[in-house]
Design an enzyme around this catalytic site. Structure first.
Site, PDB file in Angstrom:
ATOM      1  N   HIS A 531       0.836  -1.206   0.000  1.00 44.93           N
ATOM      2  CA  HIS A 531       0.000   0.000   0.000  1.00 44.93           C
ATOM      3  C   HIS A 531       0.871   1.257   0.000  1.00 44.93           C
ATOM      4  CE1 HIS A 531      -3.762  -2.234   1.017  1.00 44.93           C
ATOM      5  NE2 HIS A 531      -2.888  -3.071   1.526  1.00 44.93           N
ATOM      6  N   LYS A 723     -10.475  12.263   6.631  1.00 47.79           N
ATOM      7  CA  LYS A 723      -9.436  11.254   6.441  1.00 47.79           C
ATOM      8  C   LYS A 723      -8.286  11.574   7.399  1.00 47.79           C
ATOM      9  CE  LYS A 723      -9.470  12.201   2.084  1.00 47.79           C
ATOM     10  NZ  LYS A 723      -9.435  11.099   1.174  1.00 47.79           N
ATOM     11  N   ARG A 724      -7.357  10.654   7.504  1.00 50.27           N
ATOM     12  CA  ARG A 724      -6.181  10.855   8.349  1.00 50.27           C
ATOM     13  C   ARG A 724      -5.503  12.181   7.981  1.00 50.27           C
ATOM     14  NH1 ARG A 724      -1.083   8.624   7.163  1.00 50.27           N
ATOM     15  NH2 ARG A 724      -2.115   7.463   5.498  1.00 50.27           N
ATOM     16  N   LYS A 729      -2.173  14.610   2.086  1.00 45.59           N
ATOM     17  CA  LYS A 729      -3.628  14.612   1.874  1.00 45.59           C
ATOM     18  C   LYS A 729      -4.176  16.038   1.780  1.00 45.59           C
ATOM     19  CE  LYS A 729      -4.363  10.081   4.003  1.00 45.59           C
ATOM     20  NZ  LYS A 729      -4.928   9.369   2.835  1.00 45.59           N
ATOM     21  N   THR A 834      -9.809   4.650  -0.804  1.00 48.58           N
ATOM     22  CA  THR A 834     -11.141   4.042  -0.779  1.00 48.58           C
ATOM     23  C   THR A 834     -12.202   4.990  -0.242  1.00 48.58           C
ATOM     24  OG1 THR A 834     -10.576   3.052   1.374  1.00 48.58           O
ATOM     25  CG2 THR A 834     -10.292   1.673  -0.580  1.00 48.58           C
ATOM     26  N   LYS A 838     -16.607   5.306  -1.031  1.00 51.36           N
ATOM     27  CA  LYS A 838     -17.729   5.319  -0.083  1.00 51.36           C
ATOM     28  C   LYS A 838     -18.652   6.503  -0.377  1.00 51.36           C
ATOM     29  CE  LYS A 838     -14.453   3.451   3.233  1.00 51.36           C
ATOM     30  NZ  LYS A 838     -13.532   3.810   4.328  1.00 51.36           N
TER      31      LYS A 838
END
Length: 987
Positions: A531, A723-724, A729, A834, A838
């Site tokens: 990953h 998200k984290r 990000k 992912t 969702k």
């Protein structure tokens, strides 16, 4: 020979609760004697024949089998599942055997003449009835009936005398399964209130009701769980063992009752008792045994493995404390332990008899055995691994697989020396130290002690798992040559990669296989999914640490690497730079073991998690290995399960989809969601879709107000990034965009403000405890929110909310209520992503960079159905090289100056954060992408003010999301990597 006639249904008959009660047949009684042909056919095995000659109105199925308790229920269930009606039935006994004749019609009352249909029915009956021929005396086998009901076969009943009578009595007591009508469910719940929770059934609260409810659901899971394991054990297929150090399971109650197909029955039962199912479901805590996408992916894949009937086990760690609980104080993140087991976990089953010794430290000795030298590891410390099993039910199937988590306990060995010398305290401390191995998810590994604990966790996990797997294999097989045909071991990232050294130690040191033979077996059983995107993020273990903690494994790793290097020299020559890059052992000031290199060398398949990710692995991260073994490299784009992310989290959308598709089959086959495209221009469908979204936004708005005190407008666009928290990000890009929006509104006159699309910006996620920049991003978010939310000039035009302690349960509330979802990673840094899937499944539009799986989402959806921005992967490296010469928009410089000058307070605190994105330091290209980002935001505003266009895009998002189901991912893994076949527990 005895002939018996019987009624199919009577009020006093135990079958009165069987599927026969639904048949529209008259009660008839018939008797018959076997024909000469049938009598001659009496053999030692079961037979199923079709007779279409005796009765003009129905088809006769003649079933001969050994008599077993409950077998009639099994057979009648098969007919019902196939949509057939039983007109009448007869039975004749002959010793231990019987012959049952069922006169059957199709659902329209017609005789069955089609030969293909007849063969299909015969196969189903043969599967369900079985003949027990493979079971010896004293063995227990099972036959599965359903609704699902499983009827235990009295496998011990063939024993004679007292033992046979006891066995027959045991099976007669348990011949039949828990009923799922509301009255039976109520009785089970109240029994658990009184006898499991130990509360009076006349006085218990919501949490106690939840505990009793969960235990009653678990009872039904266990029935299917046992049947699945016994059936798989009997059929002996190749099994998958999914090794992952993280599983972010979330809550289990709703998911379990939906997959069992009994949610409505439970809701009715609880309502009659004065409780609401949804209220009790909220009593459950999250099982936060992981962090981020990798861990949640593991949970989705377990759900898909069960649903698709694959024979699989999951293995992980039962952390005493899950991922930390995030508490926000004055805008700063504080971490608190997540005591998720404080009130017990009703879903797990402690297997105190399933324990294995796990060894650490010590020395390696060489001994002479039969004239050959063998290595023997003499450990310096031993702990016990105790199994905790968690049933994972599939949807639309009886299959229920197992997630086995290991907990560390003190060894049973008594520290005699310490006790003899009176050092009781030190003895107790040493024994308690063993339990810390499985205490904490992600121990802080900045210190030597933290690194050692992390390595201990990894080896503890793989050692216990492999001992369990090898033990199960040896129960049915005596030759390790069969291991690759019966076992597939999958490494979910590099955390379990010590499994390679451990299986070599087991095969060579304990099973005494030759090195080459053991290595050949290992290379055939392992597959690996990475990953990671950048080489700097790949896991390494210091040699000194590994040699101290696992001395034998370091020797094995050296030997693996020596053999690999010698083979590599033959392939590529003496290219020392390349040999150095590909070596499992990294030389340098600190000598390390490269776990990714080890995994690639031993695995038969190396998987990326998106098409773009595979390209990155081939061209950059693992370029040398790809050139050596191009056939090893594959990709399977990650997916998420629609059962969790639509059926559980968005039941109103689930009902709407089923209504307009005219079927619930999409819950198992997400590709059917494309059928929504046929209704994309239907105004009635639009109206219903809009109402579903409004209800979900209301739920989210209520949560926001209760959590933060901020009241938000339902007419606003709910703009979400959850998200984290990480620099790549780019939550900081989002916040700077919000500041720009705020600045623009502040400088507008009243007339212009009327044209502004109102926004509720929602950010959530956790920062790693030692990640200071991420923590400063969280603080900046709160500082900006305080300024915006208290500015009366702005009102409902803009709100900013940070959702603390974001987890799976909160995601199930946030995602259905979102209008727009942001995925802002710098291109080339997200392996898959992912989270976007969702949101896509819930009709949320995406604003994203062309990174990870978004590239494939674009292929499926088209550029017209999402808002794309930012540099492309192939442009990033060149832009970084420009460094200080890179031009950034004036808007970016202005909003950054607002933060740096203290407009939102904490001027000194935010200085280092601003420095990370100044020209020359902007590694993640926030400045370069800012202009493109604002354009994408403007496009989203423009689309939002056209409700019909927005609805159309939302519907098409769901319609295109089927490709991103984890069912598709698992099917690709099963067919291309694991080479396993479905093993469906028969109905």
């Amino acid at each position: 020979m005895q002939t018996i006639s019987f009624p199919l249904f009577t009020p006093s008959n135990p079958l009165s609760h069987s599927p026969l009660q639904n048949f529209s047949t008259a009660r008839r009684t018939t008797s018959f004697r076997l024909s000469a042909t049938e009598s001659a056919a009496l053999a030692s095995t079961s037979t199923i024949a079709v007779d279409n000659s005796d009765d003009a109105d129905s088809t006769a199925f003649v079933i001969r089998a050994r008599n077993r308790i409950g077998l009639l229920q099994v057979i009648t269930r098969v007919f019902k599942v196939l949509g057939l009606r039983i007109d009448r039935a007869t039975v004749q006994f002959d010793g231990d055997f019987f012959v049952k004749r069922f006169f059957v019609t199709d659902s329209h009352g017609n005789k069955i003449d089609d030969s293909e249909s007849l063969e299909r029915i015969k196969r189903a009956l043969a599967e369900a009835v079985g003949d027990g021929a493979g079971a010896g005396a004293g063995e227990e086998t099972v036959s599965v009936s359903g609704r699902g009901i499983v009827v235990r076969r009295p496998g011990l009943a063939e024993a004679v005398g007292e033992r046979g009578a006891k066995a027959e009595r045991m099976f007669s007591l348990m011949d039949g399964f828990l009923k799922n009508d509301p009255l039976s469910l109520q009785k089970d719940i109240l029994n658990h209130v009184e006898y499991t929770v130990a509360r009076s059934r006349f006085s218990f609260d919501d949490f106690e009701a939840y505990q009793a409810l969960s235990h009653s659901v678990r009872d039904r899971l266990i029935e299917r769980w046992h049947d699945t394991h016994i059936y798989v054990k009997r059929t002996k297929p190749k099994r998958l063992y999914f090794l992952s150090l993280e599983f972010l399971m979330g809550r289990s109650l709703s998911n379990s009752v939906i997959n069992l197909g009994i949610q409505d029955q439970y809701a009715e039962a609880l309502n009659q008792l004065g409780f609401e199912f949804e209220v009790l479901a909220e009593q459950e805590g999250d099982a936060a045994l992981g962090n981020g996408g990798l861990a949640r992916l593991s949970a989705c894949q377990m759900d898909s493995l069960a649903t698709l009937d694959y024979p699989a086990w999951g293995y992980g760690l039962r952390y005493e404390y899950g991922l930390f609980r995030q508490v926000i104080v004055d805008g700063f993140q504080h971490e608190q332990p997540d005591y998720w087991l404080n009130f017990g976990n009703p879903w797990e089953i402690e297997r105190i008899h399933v324990t294995y010794e796990v060894k650490f430290y010590g020395t390696v000795e060489e001994v002479d055995m039969n004239g050959e030298k063998h290595k023997v590891w003499v450990p310096g410390e031993t702990v016990e691994a105790v199994a905790y099993d968690n049933p994972i039910p599939g949807y639309g199937t009886r299959n229920t697989i197992n997630l086995r988590l290991w907990a560390a306990k003190p060894s049973n060995q008594f520290d005699l020396e310490a006790y003899n010398t009176g050092d009781y305290i030190n003895s107790v401390v040493n024994r308690q130290r063993a339990e810390t191995i499985s205490n904490v998810l992600y121990p802080d590994d900045r210190s030597h002690q933290g690194k050692e604990l992390r390595l201990k966790q990894q080896y503890f996990f793989v050692s216990a798992s492999l001992q369990d797997i090898i033990r199960r294999f040896k129960e049915a097989h005596s030759n390790f040559d069969e291991l690759p045909d019966k076992v597939a071991l999958h490494l979910n990232d590099t955390h379990p990669s010590l499994s390679i050294a451990e299986i070599m130690r087991i095969l060579v040191d304990e099973e005494h296989l030759g090195w080459n033979k053991a290595w050949d077996i290992a290379c055939k059983v392992f597959s690996f999914t990475t990953h990671t995107v950048v080489a700097e993020g790949l896991e390494k273990i210091p040699v000194d640490l590994l040699g101290s903690l696992l001395p034998r494994h370091l020797q094995i790793l050296y030997e693996i690497n020596f053999n690999f290097m010698e083979e590599l020299k033959k392939r590529i020559g003496l290219d020392y730079n390349r040999l150095s890059r590909m070596s499992i052992v990294e030389e340098g000031a600190v000598k390390n073991i490269r776990m990714a290199n080890l995994s690639i060398v031993c695995s038969h398949t190396v998987n990326g998690v998106s098409k773009l990710h595979l390209d990155t692995l081939k061209m950059r991260t693992f370029k040398d290995f790809y050139e050596l073994w191009p056939e090893k490299f594959q990709f399977k784009t990650n997916g998420v399960t629609q059962r969790r992310w639509i059926v559980v989290s968005n039941p109103s959308l689930c009902a709407l989809i089923s209504k307009w598709l005219g079927t619930e089959a999409w819950i198992r086959n997400a590709d059917l969601l494309t059928g929504l495209r046929d209704h994309v221009d239907n105004t009635d469908f639009h109206q219903e879709w809009r109402m579903v979204k409004k209800v979900n936004k209301m739920r989210l708005a209520e949560y926001i107000e209760a959590m933060s005190g901020v009241k938000v407008s339902l007419d606003a666009m709910f703009d979400v990034q959850v998200k984290r928290i990480h620099e790549y990000k780019r939550q900081l890009l989002n916040i700077l965009g919000i500041i720009h929006r705020y600045d623009c509104i502040k400088n507008m006159d009243k007339n212009d403000r009327k044209k502004v699309v109102p926004r509720v910006c929602i950010i959530g996620g956790k920062a790693a405890p030692g990640y200071e920049i991420a923590k400063k991003i969280i603080k900046l978010c709160h500082a900006v929110a305080e300024k915006i939310n208290n500015d009366t000039d702005i009102g409902d035009l803009l709100k900013l909310v940070f959702i603390p302690d974001y987890n799976v349960s909160v995601a199930e509330l946030v995602i259905p209520g979102a209008d727009l979802s942001q995925h802002l990673s710098t291109a080339g840094h997200e392996a898959s992503g992912t989270g976007s899937m969702k949101f896509l499944m819930n009709g949320c539009l995406l604003l994203a960079t062309a990174d990870g799986s978004t590239v494939e989402i674009i292929e499926e959806m088209g550029l017209d159905n999402l808002f794309l921005f930012g540099a492309k992967v192939q442009e990033v490296a060149e832009l970084r090289e420009k460094g200080p010469t890179l031009k950034v928009p004036l808007q970016f410089a202005r909003v950054l100056r607002m933060v740096r000058d203290g407009y939102f307070g904490h001027k000194d605190y935010f200085k280092s954060l601003c420095d990370t994105v100044e020209i020359g330091n902007d590694f993640y290209l926030l400045g370069h992408d800012f202009g493109s980002y604002l354009e994408a935001q403007a496009a989203a505003d423009k689309a939002f003010v056209e409700p019909e266009k927005w609805m159309r895009m939302s519907i098409l998002s769901v319609a295109g999301s089927g490709r991103f189901s984890s069912d598709r991912t698992i099917q690709e893994y099963a067919e291309r990597t694991w080479k396993i076949d479905p093993c469906r527990c028969p109905l």
